[in-house]
Design a protein around this motif. Structure first.
Motif, PDB file in Angstrom:
ATOM      1  N   ALA A   8       0.848  -1.153  -0.113  1.00 43.21           N
ATOM      2  CA  ALA A   8      -0.111  -0.130   0.007  1.00 43.21           C
ATOM      3  C   ALA A   8       0.896   1.142   0.127  1.00 43.21           C
ATOM      4  O   ALA A   8       0.624   2.178  -0.582  1.00 43.21           O
ATOM      5  CB  ALA A   8      -0.951   0.074   1.251  1.00 43.21           C
ATOM      6  N   ASN A   9       1.843   1.460   0.746  1.00 45.12           N
ATOM      7  CA  ASN A   9       2.828   2.326   0.994  1.00 45.12           C
ATOM      8  C   ASN A   9       3.509   2.496  -0.576  1.00 45.12           C
ATOM      9  O   ASN A   9       3.806   3.838  -0.990  1.00 45.12           O
ATOM     10  CB  ASN A   9       3.740   2.194   1.923  1.00 45.12           C
ATOM     11  CG  ASN A   9       3.293   2.406   3.273  1.00 45.12           C
ATOM     12  OD1 ASN A   9       2.270   2.965   3.525  1.00 45.12           O
ATOM     13  ND2 ASN A   9       3.676   1.787   4.187  1.00 45.12           N
ATOM     14  N   ARG A  11       2.415   1.715  -3.501  1.00 44.04           N
ATOM     15  CA  ARG A  11       1.374   2.180  -4.348  1.00 44.04           C
ATOM     16  C   ARG A  11       1.312   3.914  -4.174  1.00 44.04           C
ATOM     17  O   ARG A  11       1.095   4.449  -5.161  1.00 44.04           O
ATOM     18  CB  ARG A  11      -0.012   1.428  -4.235  1.00 44.04           C
ATOM     19  CG  ARG A  11      -1.002   1.689  -5.237  1.00 44.04           C
ATOM     20  CD  ARG A  11      -0.595   1.296  -6.809  1.00 44.04           C
ATOM     21  NE  ARG A  11      -0.663   2.366  -7.454  1.00 44.04           N
ATOM     22  CZ  ARG A  11      -0.090   2.490  -8.727  1.00 44.04           C
ATOM     23  NH1 ARG A  11       0.390   1.508  -9.356  1.00 44.04           N
ATOM     24  NH2 ARG A  11      -0.258   3.725  -9.382  1.00 44.04           N
ATOM     25  N   THR A  12       1.026   4.047  -2.837  1.00 43.54           N
ATOM     26  CA  THR A  12       0.935   5.494  -2.729  1.00 43.54           C
ATOM     27  C   THR A  12       2.059   6.488  -3.132  1.00 43.54           C
ATOM     28  O   THR A  12       1.852   7.279  -3.690  1.00 43.54           O
ATOM     29  CB  THR A  12       0.576   5.829  -1.078  1.00 43.54           C
ATOM     30  OG1 THR A  12      -0.457   4.888  -0.846  1.00 43.54           O
ATOM     31  CG2 THR A  12       0.542   7.107  -0.694  1.00 43.54           C
ATOM     32  N   ARG A  13       3.326   5.840  -3.048  1.00 45.02           N
ATOM     33  CA  ARG A  13       4.332   6.546  -3.289  1.00 45.02           C
ATOM     34  C   ARG A  13       4.328   6.567  -4.870  1.00 45.02           C
ATOM     35  O   ARG A  13       4.586   7.581  -5.672  1.00 45.02           O
ATOM     36  CB  ARG A  13       5.837   5.925  -2.924  1.00 45.02           C
ATOM     37  CG  ARG A  13       6.882   6.627  -3.012  1.00 45.02           C
ATOM     38  CD  ARG A  13       8.001   5.950  -2.524  1.00 45.02           C
ATOM     39  NE  ARG A  13       7.448   4.947  -1.513  1.00 45.02           N
ATOM     40  CZ  ARG A  13       8.094   4.075  -0.844  1.00 45.02           C
ATOM     41  NH1 ARG A  13       9.469   4.366  -0.844  1.00 45.02           N
ATOM     42  NH2 ARG A  13       7.769   3.305  -0.038  1.00 45.02           N
ATOM     43  N   ASP A  15       1.716   6.611  -7.140  1.00 44.63           N
ATOM     44  CA  ASP A  15       0.942   7.637  -7.620  1.00 44.63           C
ATOM     45  C   ASP A  15       1.378   8.822  -7.163  1.00 44.63           C
ATOM     46  O   ASP A  15       1.219   9.834  -7.897  1.00 44.63           O
ATOM     47  CB  ASP A  15      -0.237   7.427  -6.506  1.00 44.63           C
ATOM     48  CG  ASP A  15      -1.254   6.228  -6.662  1.00 44.63           C
ATOM     49  OD1 ASP A  15      -1.114   5.433  -7.851  1.00 44.63           O
ATOM     50  OD2 ASP A  15      -2.070   5.766  -6.035  1.00 44.63           O
ATOM     51  N   GLU A  16       2.095   9.050  -6.310  1.00 46.66           N
ATOM     52  CA  GLU A  16       2.664  10.409  -6.180  1.00 46.66           C
ATOM     53  C   GLU A  16       3.583  10.651  -7.136  1.00 46.66           C
ATOM     54  O   GLU A  16       3.628  12.009  -7.884  1.00 46.66           O
ATOM     55  CB  GLU A  16       3.425  10.503  -4.762  1.00 46.66           C
ATOM     56  CG  GLU A  16       4.188  11.762  -4.266  1.00 46.66           C
ATOM     57  CD  GLU A  16       5.121  11.677  -3.308  1.00 46.66           C
ATOM     58  OE1 GLU A  16       6.112  12.646  -3.141  1.00 46.66           O
ATOM     59  OE2 GLU A  16       4.934  11.164  -2.279  1.00 46.66           O
TER      60      GLU A  16
END
Length: 121
Positions: A8-9, A11-13, A15-16
């Motif tokens: 999840a981390n 994927r978030t990174r 996306d950023e």
């Protein structure tokens, strides 16, 4: 980990950095057509255009350049997967590959540095 937090981390990174790459390319005069195009063959991070040229953009992030860095992570099998996915996109839009100019760009993000490689493969 079993709870899924690292993924999840990550994927978030991801996306950023895709948003950063998108903004960077918009500032260079490219036009956004699609974000995160998906089909059964794979995903293309950004599909953009300039003039009559379609640009399929792969965005890669690495914390540093150890182990070859972000650009080196787009290995030949990944390139082939991107080509097949781009072909699917063009078919879905009714575009003729022999008449439609297109290219594959790479935006390699390492640390806070953004490096754009037009026509990367």
């Amino acid at each position: 980990m079993a709870n899924g937090k690292p993924a999840a981390n990550s994927r978030t990174r991801g996306d950023e950095f895709e948003r950063r790459a998108e903004q960077f390319l918009l500032e260079q005069g490219l036009r956004l057509l699609e974000r995160n195009y998906q089909c059964k063959l794979g995903e293309i991070d950004l599909i953009m255009s300039t003039g009559n040229t379609l640009i399929f953009v792969e965005v890669r992030y690495r914390k540093n350049s150890h182990f070859g860095g972000a650009a080196a992570s787009v290995i030949p099998s990944k390139q082939q997967k991107l080509r097949r996915t781009a072909h699917s996109y063009m078919q879905s839009k009714g575009l003729n590959e022999s008449r439609q100019s297109c290219r594959f760009d790479l935006v390699a993000c390492e640390g806070s540095h953004v490096h754009w490689i037009p026509n990367a493969f």
